[in-house]
Scaffold this motif. Structure first.
Motif, PDB file in Angstrom:
ATOM      1  N   VAL A  36       0.827  -1.204   0.000  1.00 38.98           N
ATOM      2  CA  VAL A  36       0.000   0.000   0.000  1.00 38.98           C
ATOM      3  C   VAL A  36       0.858   1.249   0.000  1.00 38.98           C
ATOM      4  CG1 VAL A  36      -2.069  -0.909   1.103  1.00 38.98           C
ATOM      5  CG2 VAL A  36      -0.222  -0.036   2.514  1.00 38.98           C
ATOM      6  N   HIS A  37       0.394   2.199  -0.768  1.00 32.56           N
ATOM      7  CA  HIS A  37       0.872   3.567  -0.612  1.00 32.56           C
ATOM      8  C   HIS A  37      -0.070   4.179   0.397  1.00 32.56           C
ATOM      9  CE1 HIS A  37       2.406   7.568  -2.119  1.00 32.56           C
ATOM     10  NE2 HIS A  37       1.396   7.887  -1.330  1.00 32.56           N
ATOM     11  N   ALA A  38       0.415   4.374   1.611  1.00 29.33           N
ATOM     12  CA  ALA A  38      -0.481   4.711   2.707  1.00 29.33           C
ATOM     13  C   ALA A  38      -0.435   6.195   3.041  1.00 29.33           C
ATOM     14  CB  ALA A  38      -0.125   3.888   3.942  1.00 29.33           C
ATOM     15  N   GLU A  39      -1.453   6.888   2.594  1.00 30.99           N
ATOM     16  CA  GLU A  39      -1.688   8.275   2.989  1.00 30.99           C
ATOM     17  C   GLU A  39      -3.180   8.510   2.811  1.00 30.99           C
ATOM     18  OE1 GLU A  39       1.451  11.606   1.945  1.00 30.99           O
ATOM     19  OE2 GLU A  39       1.041  10.352   0.221  1.00 30.99           O
ATOM     20  N   ASN A  40      -3.765   9.313   3.639  1.00 34.90           N
ATOM     21  CA  ASN A  40      -5.196   9.577   3.527  1.00 34.90           C
ATOM     22  C   ASN A  40      -5.446  10.630   2.446  1.00 34.90           C
ATOM     23  OD1 ASN A  40      -7.840  10.632   3.865  1.00 34.90           O
ATOM     24  ND2 ASN A  40      -7.903   9.727   5.897  1.00 34.90           N
ATOM     25  N   GLY A  41      -5.822  10.160   1.260  1.00 34.04           N
ATOM     26  CA  GLY A  41      -5.971  11.044   0.104  1.00 34.04           C
ATOM     27  C   GLY A  41      -7.047  12.094   0.263  1.00 34.04           C
ATOM     28  N   GLU A  42      -8.112  11.740   0.953  1.00 33.54           N
ATOM     29  CA  GLU A  42      -9.211  12.703   1.074  1.00 33.54           C
ATOM     30  C   GLU A  42      -8.785  13.919   1.892  1.00 33.54           C
ATOM     31  OE1 GLU A  42     -13.070  11.559   1.746  1.00 33.54           O
ATOM     32  OE2 GLU A  42     -12.966   9.761   0.517  1.00 33.54           O
ATOM     33  N   ILE A  43      -8.110  13.634   2.988  1.00 31.27           N
ATOM     34  CA  ILE A  43      -7.712  14.758   3.837  1.00 31.27           C
ATOM     35  C   ILE A  43      -6.610  15.559   3.156  1.00 31.27           C
ATOM     36  CG2 ILE A  43      -6.887  15.405   6.129  1.00 31.27           C
ATOM     37  CD1 ILE A  43      -9.587  14.068   6.096  1.00 31.27           C
ATOM     38  N   LEU A  91      -1.214  11.855   8.601  1.00 32.14           N
ATOM     39  CA  LEU A  91      -2.077  11.283   7.574  1.00 32.14           C
ATOM     40  C   LEU A  91      -1.473   9.993   7.040  1.00 32.14           C
ATOM     41  CD1 LEU A  91      -3.265  14.411   5.604  1.00 32.14           C
ATOM     42  CD2 LEU A  91      -4.182  13.359   7.644  1.00 32.14           C
ATOM     43  N   GLU A  92      -0.150   9.931   7.082  1.00 30.21           N
ATOM     44  CA  GLU A  92       0.514   8.680   6.713  1.00 30.21           C
ATOM     45  C   GLU A  92       0.217   7.624   7.780  1.00 30.21           C
ATOM     46  OE1 GLU A  92       4.777   9.017   6.572  1.00 30.21           O
ATOM     47  OE2 GLU A  92       5.014   6.930   5.987  1.00 30.21           O
ATOM     48  N   ALA A  93       0.382   8.025   9.031  1.00 32.14           N
ATOM     49  CA  ALA A  93       0.148   7.075  10.120  1.00 32.14           C
ATOM     50  C   ALA A  93      -1.302   6.587  10.111  1.00 32.14           C
ATOM     51  CB  ALA A  93       0.473   7.732  11.457  1.00 32.14           C
ATOM     52  N   GLU A  94      -2.214   7.491   9.855  1.00 36.36           N
ATOM     53  CA  GLU A  94      -3.636   7.114   9.834  1.00 36.36           C
ATOM     54  C   GLU A  94      -3.874   6.042   8.781  1.00 36.36           C
ATOM     55  OE1 GLU A  94      -7.387   6.514   8.717  1.00 36.36           O
ATOM     56  OE2 GLU A  94      -6.310   7.828   7.347  1.00 36.36           O
ATOM     57  N   ALA A  95      -3.340   6.279   7.585  1.00 35.64           N
ATOM     58  CA  ALA A  95      -3.587   5.328   6.503  1.00 35.64           C
ATOM     59  C   ALA A  95      -2.919   3.986   6.800  1.00 35.64           C
ATOM     60  CB  ALA A  95      -3.093   5.906   5.178  1.00 35.64           C
ATOM     61  N   VAL A  96      -1.746   4.029   7.388  1.00 36.19           N
ATOM     62  CA  VAL A  96      -1.078   2.772   7.745  1.00 36.19           C
ATOM     63  C   VAL A  96      -1.949   1.995   8.728  1.00 36.19           C
ATOM     64  CG1 VAL A  96       0.907   1.783   8.944  1.00 36.19           C
ATOM     65  CG2 VAL A  96       1.249   3.620   7.315  1.00 36.19           C
ATOM     66  N   PHE A  97      -2.478   2.714   9.709  1.00 35.46           N
ATOM     67  CA  PHE A  97      -3.341   2.083  10.710  1.00 35.46           C
ATOM     68  C   PHE A  97      -4.555   1.443  10.033  1.00 35.46           C
ATOM     69  CE2 PHE A  97      -6.274   1.816  14.230  1.00 35.46           C
ATOM     70  CZ  PHE A  97      -5.476   1.682  15.348  1.00 35.46           C
ATOM     71  N   ARG A  98      -5.150   2.183   9.113  1.00 34.13           N
ATOM     72  CA  ARG A  98      -6.354   1.680   8.439  1.00 34.13           C
ATOM     73  C   ARG A  98      -6.012   0.470   7.581  1.00 34.13           C
ATOM     74  NH1 ARG A  98      -8.876   4.805   4.171  1.00 34.13           N
ATOM     75  NH2 ARG A  98      -7.463   6.427   4.822  1.00 34.13           N
ATOM     76  N   SER A 113       5.913   8.303  13.086  1.00 30.01           N
ATOM     77  CA  SER A 113       4.609   7.843  13.551  1.00 30.01           C
ATOM     78  C   SER A 113       4.112   6.669  12.716  1.00 30.01           C
ATOM     79  CB  SER A 113       3.587   8.974  13.607  1.00 30.01           C
ATOM     80  OG  SER A 113       3.779   9.902  12.599  1.00 30.01           O
ATOM     81  N   ALA A 114       4.371   6.695  11.407  1.00 27.72           N
ATOM     82  CA  ALA A 114       3.943   5.560  10.593  1.00 27.72           C
ATOM     83  C   ALA A 114       4.716   4.306  11.003  1.00 27.72           C
ATOM     84  CB  ALA A 114       4.166   5.865   9.111  1.00 27.72           C
ATOM     85  N   ALA A 115       6.014   4.475  11.240  1.00 27.07           N
ATOM     86  CA  ALA A 115       6.829   3.329  11.645  1.00 27.07           C
ATOM     87  C   ALA A 115       6.359   2.769  12.980  1.00 27.07           C
ATOM     88  CB  ALA A 115       8.295   3.742  11.723  1.00 27.07           C
ATOM     89  N   ASP A 116       5.966   3.669  13.877  1.00 28.50           N
ATOM     90  CA  ASP A 116       5.478   3.224  15.182  1.00 28.50           C
ATOM     91  C   ASP A 116       4.207   2.386  15.048  1.00 28.50           C
ATOM     92  OD1 ASP A 116       7.421   4.256  16.772  1.00 28.50           O
ATOM     93  OD2 ASP A 116       6.399   6.157  17.136  1.00 28.50           O
ATOM     94  N   ILE A 117       3.349   2.798  14.141  1.00 29.74           N
ATOM     95  CA  ILE A 117       2.092   2.054  13.951  1.00 29.74           C
ATOM     96  C   ILE A 117       2.419   0.628  13.485  1.00 29.74           C
ATOM     97  CG2 ILE A 117      -0.050   1.942  12.638  1.00 29.74           C
ATOM     98  CD1 ILE A 117      -0.090   4.260  14.458  1.00 29.74           C
ATOM     99  N   ILE A 118       3.373   0.517  12.566  1.00 25.23           N
ATOM    100  CA  ILE A 118       3.748  -0.801  12.067  1.00 25.23           C
ATOM    101  C   ILE A 118       4.335  -1.634  13.199  1.00 25.23           C
ATOM    102  CG2 ILE A 118       5.379  -2.003  10.552  1.00 25.23           C
ATOM    103  CD1 ILE A 118       5.004   0.340   8.588  1.00 25.23           C
TER     104      ILE A 118
END
Lengths: 575, 573
Positions: free
Chosen positions: B200-207, B234-241, B262-267
């Protein structure tokens, strides 16, 4: 304001009692002290020792009992229709149950249906509550949809009607669910109005997928509800809501925190500085989702609510820990009681079961029993989570949520040792299945005073008057929520870098819309129709790249422009 | 498979079997290091050990005690990527040369079909470009840029016949590549069953779309707007989702381009909870940060533009290197995607138009060595794991790639841990004018690179030959990702509770009512037809249903005790 109008609209007002509560320990969220409390005209007039009071007052001897601010139940649904049927507990039965449990104020959710006017729905709710409610109340308004008309209605509700909290849904696909873009807009708008954004946080898209998967496996009973609403979908939505809240710099209030993972997500966000509040409910604090697997359909269906109760039996304890340490702030009941025959609408398909559990009467008792009686929480924090914090978040403080001179005389005398076993036979609610059936708790009200009148005394039962509850209007921008937000607004300004114009070569772009880095949709972006394909005025002096119009075919790398005319130095126009 | 047939098809002269002996080196695999000689023939390692018996007259490379490591695998490149009528400046030849110069002997490029176009056609197109030019072995990921039944068919074909086992989906690029949650769920479910890896390319596109509009409105048009509109949460959010969806569908997940703490932490947290998720930081996020977006030099600032953006937090690279060392992040790519300044200047008045991409294919291995191994965060075995072995395992190419062992491909690097070089655009092998690592001094560099059993880098001279690279087909169900998934599949069976029929009263309701608990959309719910209760006639208390939709009803209307008494509400138990 409608709240004040109400006094005049023909409902007989009981003669106000003069009341002296003697010899009690007054417990507020910040300290406990021995003091007498004198009440007149529905207000607390004096707090202290050796008060000078008129002779003809009624004296309640408390003998060292706890005198606490009446509870505030921030989440009830006493009129939320399901497929046209209202719940069995209306404002009358619901508020009676609230008072019997020590709760002296409720905040109910106005739930307009898709396409309904918010204002009309609000007025219907207010009319019904004014007629029936026995305790003071206020209202949240849920947003079923989002468009320009809604914005105008929201302004009226906030500025004229005394509503400062609105719920939006991340769940219920194709119905109430909002997209991330809509949430962003709602957050931005409500923040400007100074309202509290409440979220029903579950990922509706995935739930829809899971529901069809579970149904296609032939699972149609209430266990399917739990299976199709796994707790990670709750945690995911909570995380997303907080992210959007951070972007917009808008406070976020999560209703119905039902699982450990969702609660942990809130905790972590608070550690990072997000302004977020979490509301566990009676059901998530006292029972768990293992009952969805009950062989008794009617019992299993009674537990159906969204987000569902977590099947993890350690959930209630975890949520109590977080309440005790302040990571979760308020306790609601999400009381929304449907009869078994109403629940049976979904007897062949769990997705049709009306969602809602009881808990308005049991709310304070369970928090006392599971948190205070076992030493997780002290009595002051108990007052905070059952009353004071709610009053602060929704801008009722210190009128509500505190025993102080000038506050409303909503007072509960609490007996920490009283035990009660819950059974549907002895409850106030009309629901046949009490989801806490058979559970016992320590702690309960001995006397409940609301608006300065004694409405409940142990042994004598309830003496309420239908329609005596007042609508309490609430101002926007509650300090507890918005102080930090305001400061952040000031310091968080963004600035561009001032550079000279870039005057190097610019690649000529084919204006095929297909290739464009997507820009925000036309609906939301004021700038999207701004610069059409960029034409560079310097382009004419740029000859190296030659024939660019066949560039859509892959080219070898030699085609790139390493050194533009004039040499590399002028690529960067300024230092 | 297509990889083998290729040699004959294009009539490229097969170079006479190269026999090579590497003597006196210390072999470093991901599990252990040991001193041994390596003999290779026909591009395959034939013998490993001391005092090997080898034919006379073969070429011998003296390693002099230096490390001999499996050649690097760069799992994420965009060579020759079409963009708005142009392509990235490094084509497969230029790009793979840069890779070899940095010690990378295999690349995995992304095929990006335009939304609406055929995946297989795009795949064939990329194959022909790469076959013509690549100097090292390669594989391909295919990006799923839209989703429908025919795409599903094509994905099936690619998995089963074309040797592609990894597919990227986008959570960003609204109204373009972006997938809805429902689509992601379907794709994850499908790939989870077919044994593919979802990237996944993880970023929340809408926001991001909302933020871009807001930033542009504020008058910020330079590259700093790129990072301001794509904050790391927004990266972390998408990774979480993405992790949530993957966990629901029991599908292994691969997060490309982990750019922020933050994205790395979620992983990292998800892995602690047991999720099968892999994170790929890239050279840029491991080596530099996003403070450069505020550079006064527009062209320099623009050269850092990539998505998700580099984090402005300068402690990010150090943090990501630490997680790489601890095994919370697993593989490293470069996401090498280079545009010239003139191409970047498409967005000179609007940061949303700047082509996205940074360099890094050449610097990847040295950078990790310098930042992680020389600082003592990571040992040499872990270095091999994150630069090569783990990638091979995920692609199901292990142990053919990613290991120095008998029978493995002869892709080897003699690594000089003391060599120091300074990165600069003047000497790098990429065609880009800017290097995002400009001026960095990195310790550790390849002194010899052997690719397909042939010496391609020796004494500082690169002898790469375009077109010798082979397509290496990847097969589905890589054990590294799927062993756990398979075991969980067997356990995670949902069962209904056997109950008797509920035979109590059922409230009358208006199925057409706008209100009510919304159920799954008609498209997905097989049981959508309004439920009419057969027992309805026996139920008289509710009164005429015509008044049902009045919002307020007296409380007396509810049915506390149904006809027949309370006891029969529960049919069984």
């Amino acid at each position: 304001m409608s709240g004040t109008d109400h006094q005049g609209n023909g409902i007989p007002h009981l003669p106000s009692e003069r009341l002296l509560i003697k010899g009690g320990r007054v417990v507020n969220d910040d300290l406990s002290q021995y003091a007498d409390v004198y009440v007149e005209d529905g207000l607390i007039k004096q707090v202290g020792d050796n008060l000078e009071v008129p002779d003809d007052v009624r004296v309640l001897e408390v003998n060292g009992g706890l005198v606490i601010p009446g509870g505030i139940d921030v989440n009830t649904c006493l009129m939320k229709p399901h497929l046209g049927c209202p719940p069995v507990d209306d404002f009358y039965l619901g508020s009676r149950a609230a008072l019997a449990g020590g709760t002296t104020m409720i905040i109910d959710h106005v739930t307009p249906q898709l396409g309904d006017s918010l204002l009309e729905a609000f007025e219907r709710w207010q009319e019904s509550a004014d007629r029936k409610c026995c305790c003071d109340y206020s209202l949240h308004v849920d947003l079923p949809h989002w468009h320009q008309g809604v914005k105008d209605e929201l302004e009226v509700l906030v500025q004229e009607k005394g509503i400062n909290s609105f719920q939006v849904y991340m769940s219920y696909k194709d119905s109430f669910q909002m997209t991330d873009s809509q949430l962003y807009e709602v957050f931005s708008f409500l923040k400007e109005l100074g309202a509290v954004v409440m979220l029903h946080a579950e990922n509706g898209d995935l739930i829809a997928q899971e529901q069809s998967k579970v149904l296609s496996m032939g699972i149609t009973g209430p266990e399917g509800h739990s299976l199709s609403h796994p707790e990670e979908l709750e945690a995911e939505a909570v995380f997303r809501a907080i992210t959007i809240g951070n972007r917009v710099n808008c406070p976020v209030y999560i209703t119905k925190v039902m699982s450990k993972t969702a609660a942990d997500t809130i905790t972590q966000a608070r550690r990072r500085g997000s302004v977020v509040f979490g509301e566990p409910i009676t059901a998530s604090l006292a029972t768990d989702g293992s009952h969805y697997w009950s062989k008794n359909w009617a019992k299993a269906a009674a537990y159906v609510t969204s987000p569902p109760l977590s099947p993890d039996p350690t959930t209630p304890e975890h949520l109590h820990n977080l309440l005790a340490c302040g990571d979760l702030q308020v306790v609601g009941s999400a009381h929304c009681a449907y009869s078994t025959s109403q629940k049976a609408i979904g007897k062949d398909d769990f997705t049709l079961i009306p969602e809602g559990t009881n808990g308005i009467e049991e709310r304070m008792g369970f928090v006392w029993d599971k948190a205070v009686a076992v030493g997780k929480m002290d009595e002051n924090q108990f007052v905070a989570v059952t009353s004071t914090n709610a009053a602060k978040i929704f801008n009722l403080y210190p009128r509500k949520g505190r025993i102080a001179v000038g506050s409303d005389a909503d007072i509960v005398i609490w007996d920490p040792d009283r035990t009660k076993t819950i059974t549907s036979k002895l409850q106030q609610s009309a629901v046949e299945y009490n989801i806490f059936e058979g559970l016992a708790y320590r702690g309960g009200p001995v006397v409940v005073v609301t608006q300065g009148r004694v409405v409940y005394e142990e042994g004598e039962g309830l003496r309420v008057q239908q329609g005596s509850g007042r609508f309490i209007p609430r101002q926007a921008f509650p300090d507890y929520v918005y102080q930090r937000i305001r400061t952040r607004n000031k310091v968080k300004g963004k600035q561009g870098v001032s550079r000279g114009m870039y005057d190097g070569p610019v690649y000529d772009v084919l204006a095929t819309p297909q290739y464009i880095t997507p820009s925000p949709s036309a609906k939301t972006s004021p700038t999207s129709h701004q610069p059409p394909p960029i034409r560079n005025l310097h382009q004419s002096n740029f000859s190296l790249s030659g024939a660019q119009f066949d560039d859509n075919i892959p080219r070898r790398s030699g085609q790139r422009i390493v050194a533009p005319p004039g040499g590399r130095s002028n690529i960067t126009s300024l230092g | 498979m297509s990889g083998h047939s290729y040699q004959g098809k294009k009539n490229i002269p097969k170079i006479t079997s190269d026999r090579l002996l590497v003597k006196g080196g210390r072999i470093v695999n991901d599990d252990q290091s040991f001193y041994a000689d390596i003999y290779m023939e026909d591009g395959v390692i034939k013998q490993i050990g001391d005092n090997l018996i080898v034919p006379g007259g073969i070429k011998t490379v003296e390693a002099n005690g230096k490390m001999v490591i499996p050649g690097g695998i760069d799992i994420h490149t965009h060579f020759q990527m079409p963009y708005r009528g142009t392509t990235t400046v490094d084509d497969f030849s230029q790009g793979s040369k840069a890779a070899l110069a940095g010690g990378t002997t295999m690349i995995v490029d992304h095929v990006i079909p335009e939304p609406g176009n055929s995946l297989i056609e795009a795949f064939d197109q990329w194959r022909s470009w790469a076959d013509e030019k690549t100097c090292c072995d390669y594989s391909l990921h295919v990006d799923i840029t839209h989703w429908n039944d025919s795409v599903k068919q094509e994905v099936d074909t690619l998995l089963k016949e074309k040797g592609v086992n990894s597919f990227q989906v986008y959570m960003a690029y609204k109204d373009f590549y972006q997938m809805s949650n429902s689509e992601l769920y379907e794709i994850f479910t499908f790939l989870g069953e077919m044994g593919g890896i979802v990237q996944v390319h993880a970023e929340n596109g809408e926001i991001i779309a909302e933020e871009q509009a807001r930033i542009l409105e504020m008058g910020i048009t330079g590259p700093e707007g790129h990072v301001l509109s794509r904050p790391e949460e927004l990266e972390a959010e998408a990774v979480f989702r993405a992790i949530t969806i993957a966990s629901q569908t029991n599908c292994p997940l691969y997060v490309t381009r982990v750019m922020s703490k933050s994205a790395a932490d979620i992983i990292s947290q998800a892995r602690k909870k047991g999720n099968v998720v892999f994170g790929e930081p890239i050279t840029a996020s491991l080596g530099t940060d996003g403070t450069h977006y505020w550079s006064k030099n527009w062209a320099k600032a623009a050269s850092f533009v990539t998505s998700p953006p580099l984090s402005p937090d300068p402690t990010t690279p150090d943090y990501l290197n630490t997680l790489l060392a601890s095994g919370d992040l697993n593989v490293t790519g470069s996401a090498h995607c280079t545009f010239s300044v003139a191409q970047k200047a498409i967005g000179k008045d609007d940061f949303t138009q700047i082509p996205e991409g940074v360099n890094g294919v050449e610097e990847r291995m040295s950078l990790i060595w310098d930042k992680a191994v020389t600082t003592g965060k990571m040992d040499e075995n872990m270095f091999v794991a994150v630069t090569s072995t783990n990638a091979a395992k995920i692609l199901n190419l292990y142990p053919r790639k990613g290991r120095v062992a008998v029978g493995s491909d002869a892709d080897l690097v003699i690594w000089d841990s003391d060599a120091v070089r300074t990165i600069t655009a003047k000497t790098h092998n990429s065609a880009a004018e800017f290097n995002v690592f400009e001026g960095m001094e990195l310790r550790g560099a390849p002194s010899v690179v052997i690719c397909q059993g042939k010496l391609v880098l020796e004494d500082g001279n690169l002898h790469a030959i375009s077109g010798v690279g082979r397509f290496i087909p990847c097969t589905p169900f890589p054990d590294f990702a799927y062993k756990r998934i398979k075991a969980r599949k067997q356990l995670a069976v949902l069962r209904a509770v056997p109950r008797g029929m509920y035979d109590g009263p059922v409230s009358d309701f208006s199925p057409m009512s706008r209100g009510g608990t919304p159920s799954a959309s008609a498209r997905t719910s097989p049981t959508k037809q309004p439920v009419r209760n057969l027992h309805h006639s026996a139920f008289s208390l509710a009164g005429p249903p015509t008044t049902e939709d009045l919002p307020i009803r007296p409380a007396g209307r509810r049915i506390v005790i149904p006809p027949g008494g309370r006891s029969n509400i529960t049919s069984l138990s």
